[in-house]
Design a protein around this motif. Structure first.
Motif, short mmCIF file in Angstrom:
data_model
loop_
_atom_site.label_atom_id
_atom_site.label_comp_id
_atom_site.label_asym_id
_atom_site.label_seq_id
_atom_site.Cartn_x
_atom_site.Cartn_y
_atom_site.Cartn_z
N VAL A 66 0.92 -1.58 -0.32
CA VAL A 66 0.13 -0.71 0.23
C VAL A 66 0.93 1.03 0.46
O VAL A 66 0.63 2.25 -0.87
CB VAL A 66 -1.13 -0.10 0.45
CG1 VAL A 66 -2.22 1.57 1.27
CG2 VAL A 66 -2.62 -1.21 1.86
N ALA A 67 1.61 1.48 1.00
CA ALA A 67 3.15 2.70 0.25
C ALA A 67 3.52 2.58 -0.72
O ALA A 67 4.07 3.42 -1.07
CB ALA A 67 3.95 2.50 2.08
N LEU A 93 -5.21 9.43 -2.90
CA LEU A 93 -4.57 9.11 -2.18
C LEU A 93 -5.45 9.01 -1.33
O LEU A 93 -5.03 7.89 -0.30
CB LEU A 93 -3.71 9.96 -1.79
CG LEU A 93 -2.69 10.65 -3.29
CD1 LEU A 93 -1.31 11.59 -2.69
CD2 LEU A 93 -1.65 9.40 -3.12
N ASP A 94 -6.15 8.99 -0.78
CA ASP A 94 -7.29 8.66 0.76
C ASP A 94 -7.40 7.61 0.74
O ASP A 94 -7.70 6.80 1.17
CB ASP A 94 -8.36 10.50 1.10
CG ASP A 94 -7.65 11.55 0.95
OD1 ASP A 94 -6.91 10.84 2.50
OD2 ASP A 94 -8.25 12.50 1.65
N GLY A 100 -6.75 0.23 1.44
CA GLY A 100 -5.31 -0.70 2.16
C GLY A 100 -5.52 -0.54 3.48
O GLY A 100 -5.38 -2.20 4.30
N ARG A 101 -6.43 0.03 4.21
CA ARG A 101 -7.02 -0.27 5.58
C ARG A 101 -7.59 -1.38 5.58
O ARG A 101 -7.95 -1.92 5.95
CB ARG A 101 -7.20 0.84 6.04
CG ARG A 101 -6.15 1.90 6.75
CD ARG A 101 -6.92 3.26 7.72
NE ARG A 101 -7.77 3.37 6.54
CZ ARG A 101 -8.10 4.85 6.28
NH1 ARG A 101 -6.51 5.66 5.99
NH2 ARG A 101 -8.51 5.68 5.61
N GLU A 102 -8.64 -1.65 4.31
CA GLU A 102 -9.90 -2.75 4.30
C GLU A 102 -9.12 -3.61 4.06
O GLU A 102 -9.62 -4.74 5.06
CB GLU A 102 -10.85 -2.25 3.25
CG GLU A 102 -11.58 -0.68 3.77
CD GLU A 102 -12.55 -0.37 2.71
OE1 GLU A 102 -12.13 -0.80 1.44
OE2 GLU A 102 -13.96 0.75 2.81
N ASP A 103 -8.29 -3.86 3.48
CA ASP A 103 -7.48 -4.70 3.03
C ASP A 103 -6.96 -5.46 4.11
O ASP A 103 -6.72 -7.10 4.52
CB ASP A 103 -7.00 -4.68 1.88
CG ASP A 103 -7.45 -4.98 0.78
OD1 ASP A 103 -7.89 -4.93 0.44
OD2 ASP A 103 -6.21 -4.31 -0.31
N SER A 104 -6.59 -4.42 5.07
CA SER A 104 -5.76 -5.18 6.25
C SER A 104 -6.19 -5.39 7.41
O SER A 104 -5.91 -6.21 7.79
CB SER A 104 -5.31 -4.22 6.76
OG SER A 104 -4.20 -4.03 7.69
#
Length: 169
Positions: A66-67, A93-94, A100-104
């Motif tokens: 993600v980064a 970007l948001d 990325g947070r949802e995938d995490s």
């Protein structure tokens, strides 16, 4: 001693010995199955720990990906003289961060479910081990009662035989 009486005693002894042997075998098998359940419990616990470690590695890898995506997006936008702090560029970007947070979170939930499943299996193996230990004790106890019952039955037959033949005292 007449042959019928001797056969009654011999039959009683052989049957009682067979019951004791069967109980001892059933007890050993139950203990062995309990040992297998204990080993399976240990393997499940080790697998759960491995799943946690692998999940942590996957979380780190996802964070890096993600980064990397965000860095690539920022570089492309900045290379095209786009202000990444406002407007659509900031929303892109948001959105990438949000995905990325949802995938995490999804990855964390999957790992948690996998570990819980392994823990439940480990607990089930522990229950099986305890049941097998009880089964081992019960098999021996049952064989003692069976052999005792056989001996008493044989003694009763022998006493009845002696009483019928007038040799009882």
């Amino acid at each position: 001693m007449p042959i019928a009486a001797a056969l009654t005693i011999a039959s009683t002894a052989v049957t009682a010995a067979g019951q004791l042997q069967a109980g001892a075998y059933a007890s050993r098998m139950a203990r062995y199955q309990g040992q297998i359940a204990e080993r399976n419990k240990q393997l499940e616990r080790e697998s759960a720990m491995d799943a946690i470690v692998q999940g942590q590695d996957q979380q780190r890898q996802l964070g890096r990906e993600v980064a990397g995506r965000i860095g690539a997006q920022e570089a492309r936008m900045a290379g095209n003289n786009v202000d990444i702090t406002r407007g659509s560029a900031a929303r892109v970007l948001d959105d990438t961060r949000m995905i990325g947070r949802e995938d995490s979170l999804a990855l964390s939930d999957n790992i948690r479910r996998q570990v819980e499943s392994m823990q439940i299996s480990a607990w089930n193996y522990e229950s099986e081990k305890q049941a097998r230990a009880a089964e081992a004790r019960q098999a021996k106890t049952a064989s003692y009662f069976g052999a005792g019952s056989t001996v008493l039955g044989g003694a009763t037959q022998y006493a009845s035989f002696r009483a019928k033949n007038g040799t009882g005292r």
